[in-house]
Design an enzyme around this catalytic site. Sequence first.
Site, PDB file in Angstrom:
ATOM      1  CG  ASP A   1      -1.898   0.996   1.220  1.00 37.25           C
ATOM      2  OD1 ASP A   1      -3.242   0.536   1.190  1.00 37.25           O
ATOM      3  OD2 ASP A   1      -2.032   2.243   1.079  1.00 37.25           O
TER       4      ASP A   1
ATOM      5  CG  HIS B   1      -8.727  -2.675  -1.960  1.00 34.26           C
ATOM      6  ND1 HIS B   1      -9.580  -1.831  -2.478  1.00 34.26           N
ATOM      7  CD2 HIS B   1      -8.630  -2.122  -0.490  1.00 34.26           C
ATOM      8  CE1 HIS B   1      -9.959  -1.040  -1.891  1.00 34.26           C
ATOM      9  NE2 HIS B   1      -9.317  -1.044  -0.938  1.00 34.26           N
TER      10      HIS B   1
ATOM     11  CG  HIS C   1      -6.761  -2.656   3.588  1.00 36.89           C
ATOM     12  ND1 HIS C   1      -6.118  -1.489   3.151  1.00 36.89           N
ATOM     13  CD2 HIS C   1      -8.110  -2.131   3.103  1.00 36.89           C
ATOM     14  CE1 HIS C   1      -6.781  -0.788   2.733  1.00 36.89           C
ATOM     15  NE2 HIS C   1      -7.980  -1.082   2.823  1.00 36.89           N
TER      16      HIS C   1
HETATM   17  P1  5GP Z   1      -9.826   1.646   0.774  1.00 35.94           P
HETATM   18  O1  5GP Z   1     -10.010   2.835   1.675  1.00 35.94           O
HETATM   19  O2  5GP Z   1     -10.546   1.801  -0.539  1.00 35.94           O
HETATM   20  O3  5GP Z   1     -10.245   0.351   1.609  1.00 35.94           O
HETATM   21  O4  5GP Z   1      -8.410   1.500   0.553  1.00 35.94           O
HETATM   22  C1  5GP Z   1      -7.625   1.829  -0.502  1.00 35.94           C
HETATM   23  C2  5GP Z   1      -6.207   1.778  -0.195  1.00 35.94           C
HETATM   24  O5  5GP Z   1      -5.567   1.796  -1.486  1.00 35.94           O
HETATM   25  C3  5GP Z   1      -5.456   2.760   0.670  1.00 35.94           C
HETATM   26  O6  5GP Z   1      -4.921   2.230   1.792  1.00 35.94           O
HETATM   27  C4  5GP Z   1      -4.523   3.591  -0.300  1.00 35.94           C
HETATM   28  O7  5GP Z   1      -3.507   4.006   0.444  1.00 35.94           O
HETATM   29  C5  5GP Z   1      -4.237   2.541  -1.221  1.00 35.94           C
HETATM   30  N1  5GP Z   1      -4.043   3.173  -2.617  1.00 35.94           N
HETATM   31  C6  5GP Z   1      -4.788   3.917  -3.208  1.00 35.94           C
HETATM   32  N2  5GP Z   1      -3.909   4.168  -4.464  1.00 35.94           N
HETATM   33  C7  5GP Z   1      -2.951   3.412  -4.499  1.00 35.94           C
HETATM   34  C8  5GP Z   1      -1.999   3.499  -5.745  1.00 35.94           C
HETATM   35  O8  5GP Z   1      -1.893   4.218  -6.494  1.00 35.94           O
HETATM   36  N3  5GP Z   1      -1.034   2.377  -5.247  1.00 35.94           N
HETATM   37  C9  5GP Z   1      -0.943   1.725  -3.976  1.00 35.94           C
HETATM   38  N4  5GP Z   1      -0.017   0.757  -3.934  1.00 35.94           N
HETATM   39  N5  5GP Z   1      -1.994   1.842  -3.060  1.00 35.94           N
HETATM   40  C10 5GP Z   1      -2.688   2.776  -3.241  1.00 35.94           C
END
Ligand code: 5GP
Length: 135
Positions: free
Chosen positions: A30, A99, A101
């Site tokens: 991440d 996704h 985590h």
């Molecule tokens: P959500 O909030 O949707 O559960 O998690 C999205 C996650 O994706 C966040 O932890 C954020 O840091 C990560 N993230 C967003 N854009 C990118 C990216 O372009 N590359 C990577 N490696 N992580 C990303």
Amino acid sequence: MKECIFCKIANGEIPSATLYEDEKFRVILDLGPATKGHALILPKSHYENLYELPEGLAGDAMVLAKKVITEMKEVLKCDGYNVVQNNGEAAGQTVFHFHMHLIPRRDGDNAGISWNPGTLTPEDKEEILSKFSLK
Ligand code: 5GP
Ligand code: ZN
């Protein structure tokens, strides 16, 4: 999904720090980690969330999560792991491609992955149990 960033990352159109890849998934670090080693499991096909994800892939994702955290726990010498998966804006989802985590935890890291416990009231319990019937 043409404009989905995780589709592009999962399929290698955008480079990423990849820990693991197979025909169905890519596991990446991440970019905004909650703790050192925070990783994401991305399916290579686009599904917005867990509601949309086919059952087989949902099972595969959990098996993969188990493999990755079991190995990474040794590599990173961490004390525990949170497996977190957000569905919908209200739940904190910001990227609308399913996704998972994988968040390494260390004693006293104060990563703040928690909630304020409420109380299960008799009314809530009755209401939920009376309405819910999973077939
Ligand atoms: P959500 O909030 O949707 O559960 O998690 C999205 C996650 O994706 C966040 O932890 C954020 O840091 C990560 N993230 C967003 N854009 C990118 C990216 O372009 N590359 C990577 N490696 N992580 C990303
Ligand atoms: Zn996508």
